[in-house]
Design a protein around this motif. Structure first.
Motif, PDB file in Angstrom:
ATOM      1  N   VAL A   1     -11.806  10.942  11.641  1.00 12.78           N
ATOM      2  CA  VAL A   1     -12.127  10.269  10.380  1.00 12.78           C
ATOM      3  C   VAL A   1     -12.166  11.307   9.276  1.00 12.78           C
ATOM      4  O   VAL A   1     -12.825  12.351   9.410  1.00 12.78           O
ATOM      5  CB  VAL A   1     -13.472   9.526  10.464  1.00 12.78           C
ATOM      6  CG1 VAL A   1     -13.824   8.922   9.107  1.00 12.78           C
ATOM      7  CG2 VAL A   1     -13.403   8.437  11.528  1.00 12.78           C
ATOM      8  N   ARG A   2     -11.430  11.016   8.203  1.00 11.03           N
ATOM      9  CA  ARG A   2     -11.379  11.915   7.052  1.00 11.03           C
ATOM     10  C   ARG A   2     -12.312  11.372   5.973  1.00 11.03           C
ATOM     11  O   ARG A   2     -12.018  10.363   5.328  1.00 11.03           O
ATOM     12  CB  ARG A   2      -9.944  12.016   6.524  1.00 11.03           C
ATOM     13  CG  ARG A   2      -9.789  12.971   5.342  1.00 11.03           C
ATOM     14  CD  ARG A   2      -8.388  12.898   4.754  1.00 11.03           C
ATOM     15  NE  ARG A   2      -7.388  13.424   5.659  1.00 11.03           N
ATOM     16  CZ  ARG A   2      -6.407  12.701   6.179  1.00 11.03           C
ATOM     17  NH1 ARG A   2      -6.332  11.397   5.933  1.00 11.03           N
ATOM     18  NH2 ARG A   2      -5.515  13.254   6.985  1.00 11.03           N
TER      19      ARG A   2
ATOM     20  N   SER B   1     -14.328  10.903   2.400  1.00 12.19           N
ATOM     21  CA  SER B   1     -13.916  11.043   0.995  1.00 12.19           C
ATOM     22  C   SER B   1     -15.076  10.639   0.091  1.00 12.19           C
ATOM     23  O   SER B   1     -15.779   9.672   0.360  1.00 12.19           O
ATOM     24  CB  SER B   1     -12.690  10.164   0.710  1.00 12.19           C
ATOM     25  OG  SER B   1     -12.387  10.168  -0.663  1.00 12.19           O
TER      26      SER B   1
ATOM     27  N   SER C   1     -10.990   7.446   5.658  1.00  9.26           N
ATOM     28  CA  SER C   1      -9.728   7.047   6.274  1.00  9.26           C
ATOM     29  C   SER C   1      -9.577   7.760   7.613  1.00  9.26           C
ATOM     30  O   SER C   1     -10.123   8.844   7.827  1.00  9.26           O
ATOM     31  CB  SER C   1      -8.552   7.382   5.365  1.00  9.26           C
ATOM     32  OG  SER C   1      -8.504   8.774   5.102  1.00  9.26           O
TER      33      SER C   1
ATOM     34  N   TRP D   1       0.392  -1.854   8.572  1.00 10.14           N
ATOM     35  CA  TRP D   1       0.097  -0.827   7.564  1.00 10.14           C
ATOM     36  C   TRP D   1      -0.025  -1.472   6.174  1.00 10.14           C
ATOM     37  O   TRP D   1      -0.908  -1.140   5.391  1.00 10.14           O
ATOM     38  CB  TRP D   1       1.194   0.235   7.555  1.00 10.14           C
ATOM     39  CG  TRP D   1       0.920   1.335   6.576  1.00 10.14           C
ATOM     40  CD1 TRP D   1       1.303   1.390   5.262  1.00 10.14           C
ATOM     41  CD2 TRP D   1       0.161   2.518   6.806  1.00 10.14           C
ATOM     42  NE1 TRP D   1       0.849   2.534   4.662  1.00 10.14           N
ATOM     43  CE2 TRP D   1       0.136   3.266   5.604  1.00 10.14           C
ATOM     44  CE3 TRP D   1      -0.497   3.052   7.918  1.00 10.14           C
ATOM     45  CZ2 TRP D   1      -0.514   4.477   5.461  1.00 10.14           C
ATOM     46  CZ3 TRP D   1      -1.142   4.266   7.799  1.00 10.14           C
ATOM     47  CH2 TRP D   1      -1.156   4.967   6.591  1.00 10.14           C
TER      48      TRP D   1
ATOM     49  N   HIS E   1       0.849  -1.175   0.000  1.00 11.33           N
ATOM     50  CA  HIS E   1       0.000   0.000   0.000  1.00 11.33           C
ATOM     51  C   HIS E   1       0.895   1.238   0.000  1.00 11.33           C
ATOM     52  O   HIS E   1       2.112   1.150   0.172  1.00 11.33           O
ATOM     53  CB  HIS E   1      -0.885   0.000   1.249  1.00 11.33           C
ATOM     54  CG  HIS E   1      -1.824  -1.181   1.287  1.00 11.33           C
ATOM     55  ND1 HIS E   1      -2.657  -1.426   2.352  1.00 11.33           N
ATOM     56  CD2 HIS E   1      -2.065  -2.184   0.404  1.00 11.33           C
ATOM     57  CE1 HIS E   1      -3.364  -2.518   2.117  1.00 11.33           C
ATOM     58  NE2 HIS E   1      -3.015  -2.998   0.958  1.00 11.33           N
TER      59      HIS E   1
ATOM     60  N   ASP F   1      -0.538   9.731  10.430  1.00  9.66           N
ATOM     61  CA  ASP F   1      -1.087   8.424  10.063  1.00  9.66           C
ATOM     62  C   ASP F   1      -0.836   7.388  11.164  1.00  9.66           C
ATOM     63  O   ASP F   1      -1.664   6.503  11.383  1.00  9.66           O
ATOM     64  CB  ASP F   1      -0.446   7.920   8.764  1.00  9.66           C
ATOM     65  CG  ASP F   1      -0.743   8.836   7.587  1.00  9.66           C
ATOM     66  OD1 ASP F   1      -1.931   9.113   7.352  1.00  9.66           O
ATOM     67  OD2 ASP F   1       0.212   9.265   6.919  1.00  9.66           O
TER      68      ASP F   1
END
Length: 508
Positions: free
Chosen positions: A280-281, A283, A289, A488, A30, A308
């Motif tokens: 929380v972002r 989108s 995310s 991750w 990722h 992150d």
């Protein structure tokens, strides 16, 4: 040749097998994280920054938050025109991470100057080391039988299992809990060590109570300021610290921390972290995310930054931290039972009152420089050491007890003028440093704090509840960096697995 010896030889070859295999065998990775925060710049935090850079590469931005001096519990102070350690002092020859750090950073080391030991029971010296090995051996044999020899064998057997963690980490294995990490080292035996006191463990091995009281307890008091009722693993670490071949860093052990920070190309942020909040972002084009907002206070006032991944490298227990957490799925306070044990590291430049130790001969003939203590009602100190400066010139000779020199009193409390008058004939300077240095070990330790607090929020100091030392913090830093990397990139094959030796045999 023992299994332990073979393992140590293998480890010291530095075979970097994991790095070459991971990219070849892993699925498509990722995107790397953009920002990582490390809270705390002691040996654990700076080692975490070093290993996180190693795992995630040169593009990630790593910020290390520290309001105080870099080094944490590795600290020094000035006295009599020299600098002396007030925190972590010596490093064991088998501490391979610490050895790797000084080699990588090109930092000079200094061997611990040999010293004669004595044991004080509160009124007199019950044991005083001779210059002759055979004399010491016969004394121990006469008083305690083979207990001392068996103790060395028992500690070596524990250390042989302890060394397995380096092979696991060399091949990129990581663990989500202290219990799983310990089980990889020594199976159920290591979990039993953590859940039983050193006293219980050694009595079950056949050691006498007299030996525990007279010899073992003074060592655990010198190391942790605690009795033989600490857990068995911390006790074994303590006894290993009484071994020969101990070393330190020339100029002070804290130099390793500043060197790791520099080598990791991290940014040091002089600020006190007050809160870590999960956000929380949203989108419109991709799944939502999450990220962490780190709130802090520096000289300019309050601020915050987004990350992150966050690694907490400072103890979160009562009295050690006031960091709060929000936006997490479970309350944090319940995960940190227990307290840290307070000790005082007291440096005194003066002339020792040897009569306080029950010594009747002239001070010029008293050549002991390390006094350990048994439990007594007059508990003014855990130990008393003649200490050497962090930089020792080639012509250095440790002054005799009849001269004014620097002594370190490791004590359960600060010393007042009356205490000082009992211990010293005269003195001209005193420096008292209180430390919440180690957990108060009260086995059974049924559950330790987790390495994973939430999502991508990690806790490095969890390992201290098994045992506390510079090397334990470095092991935890390596584990957390590997764990953060594998989680991750969703590489679960090296998380909580104990199949390393099976895999190695399959490759031969």
């Amino acid at each position: 040749m023992s299994v332990g010896t073979l393992m140590r030889a293998f480890l010291l070859l530095g075979i970097c097998h994991y790095a070459s295999r991971s990219l070849a065998s892993s699925p498509e990775l990722h995107r790397p994280p953009t920002n990582i925060a490390v809270v705390g710049a002691g040996i654990g935090g700076t080692a975490a920054a070093f290993y996180l850079r190693q795992e995630f590469g040169p593009t990630v931005k790593i910020d290390v938050f520290e309001p105080n001096d870099v080094g944490g519990r590795l600290a020094t102070t000035q006295m009599a025109n020299q600098e002396y350690e007030t925190g972590g002092v010596v490093i064991h020859p088998l501490n391979l991470h610490m050895k790797h750090f000084v080699d990588k950073l090109g930092i000079a080391t200094r061997q611990d100057i040999s010293s004669k030991k004595a044991i004080f029971d509160g009124s007199e010296l019950t044991f005083e080391e001779s210059d002759w090995f055979i004399v010491n051996f016969v004394r121990m044999l006469w008083r305690y039988g083979l207990n001392y020899l068996f103790m060395q064998m028992w500690v070596e057997s524990v250390m042989d299992k302890f060394m397995r963690i380096y092979q696991y980490q060399q091949y990129g294995y990581s663990f989500t809990s202290v219990e799983r990490l310990l089980h990889a080292m020594g199976g159920d035996d290591f979990l039993s060590l953590m859940n039983h006191s050193l006293e219980e463990t050694m009595r079950a091995e056949g050691f006498t109570q007299v030996f525990l009281n007279d010899v073992v307890a003074p060592i655990t008091r010198q190391t942790y300021g605690q009795s033989v009722r600490i857990n068995g693993l911390a006790g074994a670490v303590s006894l290993a610290g009484a071994d020969s071949g101990l070393w330190a860093v020339d100029g002070g052990n804290k130099r390793v921390c500043s060197g790791l920070l520099y080598h990791s190309k991290s940014e040091l942020i002089r600020a006190r972290v007050t809160n870590v909040s999960f956000k929380v972002r949203p989108s419109k084009t991709a799944p939502a995310s999450g990220f962490y907002e780190v709130n802090y206070i520096d000289d300019s006032g309050a601020g915050h930054s987004m990350y992150d991944i966050v690694v907490i490298a400072t103890p979160l227990h009562q009295g050690k931290s006031d960091i709060s957490f929000s936006g997490l799925s479970s309350p944090m306070a319940s995960q940190f039972p227990g307290i840290y044990h307070q000790v005082f590291s007291i440096l005194v430049h003066g002339v020792l009152n040897t009569s306080y130790l029950g010594v009747t001969r002239p001070a010029s003939e008293f050549t002991v420089s390390e006094v350990l203590t048994a439990d007594s009602k007059d508990d003014i100190m855990y130990s008393l050491n003649s200490v050497d400066p962090v930089h020792i010139p080639p012509d250095y000779i440790r002054p005799p007890a009849s001269h004014s020199k620097v002594w370190k009193v490791f004590s359960p409390r600060g010393l007042d003028q009356e205490d000082l008058r009992r211990l010293f004939l005269s003195w001209d300077s005193v420096s008292q440093t209180p430390w919440l240095a180690y957990p108060a070990y009260r086995p059974p330790q049924r559950q330790t704090p987790p390495f994973i607090l939430h999502g991508k929020l990690y806790y490095l100091s969890a390992v201290e509840w098994a045992a506390s030392s510079m090397e334990m913090s470095a092991i935890s830093a390596r584990n957390v960096a590997l764990l953060a990397h594998h989680r991750w990139h969703q590489q679960t094959g090296r998380i909580d697995q104990e199949d390393l030796h099976t895999r190695l045999r399959g490759e031969l």
